[in-house]
Design a protein around this motif. Structure first.
Motif, PDB file in Angstrom:
ATOM      1  N   LYS A 223      36.583 108.420  13.509  1.00 23.09           N
ATOM      2  CA  LYS A 223      35.961 107.659  14.607  1.00 23.09           C
ATOM      3  C   LYS A 223      34.853 108.500  15.209  1.00 23.09           C
ATOM      4  N   ILE A 224      33.685 107.880  15.396  1.00 22.06           N
ATOM      5  CA  ILE A 224      32.551 108.538  16.036  1.00 22.06           C
ATOM      6  C   ILE A 224      32.310 107.857  17.373  1.00 22.06           C
ATOM      7  N   THR A 225      32.209 108.670  18.413  1.00 15.18           N
ATOM      8  CA  THR A 225      31.984 108.143  19.756  1.00 15.18           C
ATOM      9  C   THR A 225      30.693 108.704  20.332  1.00 15.18           C
ATOM     10  N   ASP A 226      30.123 107.969  21.289  1.00 16.81           N
ATOM     11  CA  ASP A 226      28.893 108.436  21.924  1.00 16.81           C
ATOM     12  C   ASP A 226      29.226 109.442  23.020  1.00 16.81           C
ATOM     13  N   LYS A 227      28.221 109.868  23.749  1.00 20.34           N
ATOM     14  CA  LYS A 227      28.408 110.915  24.760  1.00 20.34           C
ATOM     15  C   LYS A 227      29.307 110.460  25.903  1.00 20.34           C
ATOM     16  N   ASP A 228      29.490 109.129  26.057  1.00 16.39           N
ATOM     17  CA  ASP A 228      30.366 108.596  27.097  1.00 16.39           C
ATOM     18  C   ASP A 228      31.753 108.291  26.567  1.00 16.39           C
ATOM     19  N   GLY A 229      32.008 108.634  25.315  1.00 17.77           N
ATOM     20  CA  GLY A 229      33.325 108.404  24.727  1.00 17.77           C
ATOM     21  C   GLY A 229      33.535 107.009  24.166  1.00 17.77           C
ATOM     22  N   LYS A 230      32.469 106.201  24.122  1.00 19.98           N
ATOM     23  CA  LYS A 230      32.597 104.843  23.583  1.00 19.98           C
ATOM     24  C   LYS A 230      32.459 104.868  22.063  1.00 19.98           C
ATOM     25  N   GLU A 231      33.270 104.052  21.424  1.00 25.50           N
ATOM     26  CA  GLU A 231      33.293 104.030  19.961  1.00 25.50           C
ATOM     27  C   GLU A 231      31.986 103.471  19.382  1.00 25.50           C
ATOM     28  N   ILE A 232      31.420 104.199  18.424  1.00 21.92           N
ATOM     29  CA  ILE A 232      30.242 103.729  17.685  1.00 21.92           C
ATOM     30  C   ILE A 232      30.670 103.147  16.349  1.00 21.92           C
ATOM     31  N   ILE A 233      31.569 103.861  15.667  1.00 19.12           N
ATOM     32  CA  ILE A 233      32.029 103.393  14.364  1.00 19.12           C
ATOM     33  C   ILE A 233      33.435 103.933  14.103  1.00 19.12           C
ATOM     34  N   LEU A 234      34.257 103.108  13.460  1.00 18.39           N
ATOM     35  CA  LEU A 234      35.580 103.500  12.986  1.00 18.39           C
ATOM     36  C   LEU A 234      35.618 103.184  11.502  1.00 18.39           C
ATOM     37  N   THR A 235      35.907 104.175  10.665  1.00 20.79           N
ATOM     38  CA  THR A 235      35.847 103.959   9.222  1.00 20.79           C
ATOM     39  C   THR A 235      36.963 104.719   8.531  1.00 20.79           C
ATOM     40  N   ARG A 236      37.318 104.263   7.326  1.00 19.98           N
ATOM     41  CA  ARG A 236      38.421 104.842   6.557  1.00 19.98           C
ATOM     42  C   ARG A 236      37.949 105.168   5.158  1.00 19.98           C
ATOM     43  N   SER A 237      38.587 106.170   4.559  1.00 24.94           N
ATOM     44  CA  SER A 237      38.248 106.521   3.178  1.00 24.94           C
ATOM     45  C   SER A 237      38.915 105.590   2.181  1.00 24.94           C
ATOM     46  N   THR A 238      40.042 104.988   2.573  1.00 23.79           N
ATOM     47  CA  THR A 238      40.765 104.061   1.702  1.00 23.79           C
ATOM     48  C   THR A 238      41.232 102.872   2.526  1.00 23.79           C
ATOM     49  N   GLU A 239      41.731 101.852   1.843  1.00 28.52           N
ATOM     50  CA  GLU A 239      42.203 100.656   2.532  1.00 28.52           C
ATOM     51  C   GLU A 239      43.641 100.329   2.137  1.00 28.52           C
ATOM     52  N   ASN A 240      44.471 101.383   1.908  1.00 31.47           N
ATOM     53  CA  ASN A 240      45.870 101.086   1.616  1.00 31.47           C
ATOM     54  C   ASN A 240      46.574 100.624   2.891  1.00 31.47           C
ATOM     55  N   GLY A 241      47.815 100.187   2.742  1.00 33.93           N
ATOM     56  CA  GLY A 241      48.528  99.592   3.874  1.00 33.93           C
ATOM     57  C   GLY A 241      48.621 100.493   5.079  1.00 33.93           C
ATOM     58  N   LEU A 242      48.885 101.780   4.854  1.00 34.11           N
ATOM     59  CA  LEU A 242      49.018 102.705   5.975  1.00 34.11           C
ATOM     60  C   LEU A 242      47.689 102.884   6.694  1.00 34.11           C
ATOM     61  N   MET A 243      46.610 103.058   5.928  1.00 30.50           N
ATOM     62  CA  MET A 243      45.314 103.353   6.539  1.00 30.50           C
ATOM     63  C   MET A 243      44.713 102.135   7.238  1.00 30.50           C
ATOM     64  N   LYS A 244      45.242 100.940   6.966  1.00 32.63           N
ATOM     65  CA  LYS A 244      44.737  99.749   7.645  1.00 32.63           C
ATOM     66  C   LYS A 244      45.244  99.656   9.079  1.00 32.63           C
ATOM     67  N   ARG A 245      46.232 100.475   9.413  1.00 37.10           N
ATOM     68  CA  ARG A 245      46.734 100.459  10.781  1.00 37.10           C
ATOM     69  C   ARG A 245      45.652 100.933  11.751  1.00 37.10           C
ATOM     70  N   GLY A 246      45.798 100.562  12.996  1.00 40.73           N
ATOM     71  CA  GLY A 246      44.786 100.888  13.988  1.00 40.73           C
ATOM     72  C   GLY A 246      44.735 102.365  14.318  1.00 40.73           C
ATOM     73  N   TRP A 247      43.621 102.758  14.919  1.00 36.53           N
ATOM     74  CA  TRP A 247      43.410 104.151  15.287  1.00 36.53           C
ATOM     75  C   TRP A 247      44.507 104.646  16.224  1.00 36.53           C
ATOM     76  N   ASP A 248      44.864 103.838  17.225  1.00 38.06           N
ATOM     77  CA  ASP A 248      45.865 104.266  18.197  1.00 38.06           C
ATOM     78  C   ASP A 248      47.206 104.510  17.522  1.00 38.06           C
ATOM     79  N   GLU A 249      47.579 103.653  16.575  1.00 34.75           N
ATOM     80  CA  GLU A 249      48.846 103.847  15.861  1.00 34.75           C
ATOM     81  C   GLU A 249      48.840 105.148  15.069  1.00 34.75           C
ATOM     82  N   ILE A 250      47.775 105.358  14.321  1.00 32.73           N
ATOM     83  CA  ILE A 250      47.710 106.552  13.484  1.00 32.73           C
ATOM     84  C   ILE A 250      47.646 107.814  14.339  1.00 32.73           C
ATOM     85  N   SER A 251      46.944 107.749  15.464  1.00 34.73           N
ATOM     86  CA  SER A 251      46.826 108.946  16.311  1.00 34.73           C
ATOM     87  C   SER A 251      48.162 109.321  16.941  1.00 34.73           C
ATOM     88  N   ARG A 252      49.115 108.383  17.008  1.00 34.49           N
ATOM     89  CA  ARG A 252      50.436 108.681  17.563  1.00 34.49           C
ATOM     90  C   ARG A 252      51.443 109.073  16.485  1.00 34.49           C
TER      91      ARG A 252
END
Length: 264
Positions: A223-252
């Protein structure tokens, strides 16, 4: 987001000059506003050239008209194998320990005409620990001369049975988090961020049937965010079932989670 053309405001600069116009937009770096006079002529004005009252007016307007990012970033992921170590286990019938020291390179390229300034990168690399899921009895470790670190202590691996399908073991996961400031990037400029080195292990045995236990990279999410912490882009290297989960889920998701299910 455009403002209504009937919502006019009298802007005053620091020299006392005024202009009545509708506020249309604020550029992504919040340095200029776009306005339109009653006669339809459009202008751009530096925000810092305006009075403090007008700057507060712009700030209030922005709360109800958030800036939509016009950044166009290209993100790619490249795995690098830095080194490989192979260790033969004595008296094991050809059993070998293989450890690859690897890194993930994340390349960020600015494809938009807007300079990228003050941005940050956060990423998670998720690895399925096939070696940790392989448990050897202590007496076998001793007879083979295997070091304790070779087979880390691990709880029993739960087995999931699906009707009509083979048993499938749930292997522990290793979640690696990293972050980095991104250099200011003009159009078509790029930057590479290299992760810290991490091991990928495999247990191989010549003549053995079936797949060798090994660690596998399931994917990287960035995830890339701007200087105010707002999301610019969220991207994944693969699209398997686990990686399709949201950022918040994976970060926990904790390292070593046996089920792959995130916890709060």
């Amino acid at each position: 987001m455009a403002a209504s053309k009937t919502a006019y405001h009298v802007f005053t600069d620091k020299k006392g000059q005024t202009i009545e116009a509708a506020l249309l937009s604020i550029n992504p770096d919040k340095s200029k506003i776009g306005i339109e006079r009653r006669d339809g002529r459009k202008f751009e004005i530096p925000i810092l050239s305006l009075s403090l009252d007008d700057q507060q007016f712009i700030k209030n307007w922005l709360e109800g008209n958030p800036i939509k990012s016009d950044h166009n970033l290209e993100v790619s992921f490249i795995k690098h194998q830095e080194s490989t170590e192979r260790t033969a286990v004595p008296n094991s019938g050809g059993l070998k320990w293989v450890e690859d020291t690897s890194t993930i390179e994340i390349k960020i390229k600015n494809r938009s005409r807007i300079d990228l300034k003050g941005a940050s990168l956060h990423y998670y690399i998720i690895i399925e620990q096939g070696v940790n899921a392989t448990v050897m009895a202590p007496e076998s470790q001793q007879s083979y001369g295997v070091k304790e670190w070779w087979y880390p202590n691990a709880p029993d691996v739960p087995i999931k049975r699906k009707k009509g399908k083979k048993l499938k073991e749930k292997k522990p996961l290793w979640v690696i988090h990293g972050q980095s400031k991104i250099d200011d990037l003009a159009y078509n400029f790029s930057m590479e961020v290299q992760s810290s080195p991490f091991p990928l292990r495999e247990i191989s045995q010549s003549g053995a049937s079936g797949a060798n236990p090994k660690d596998v990279i399931l994917g990287t999410i960035a995830k890339i965010t701007d200087k105010d912490g707002k999301e610019i882009i969220l991207t994944r290297s693969t699209e398997n079932g686990l990686m399709k989960r949201g950022w918040d889920e994976i970060s926990r998701m904790p390292s070593g989670d046996m089920s792959g299910t995130p916890v709060a």
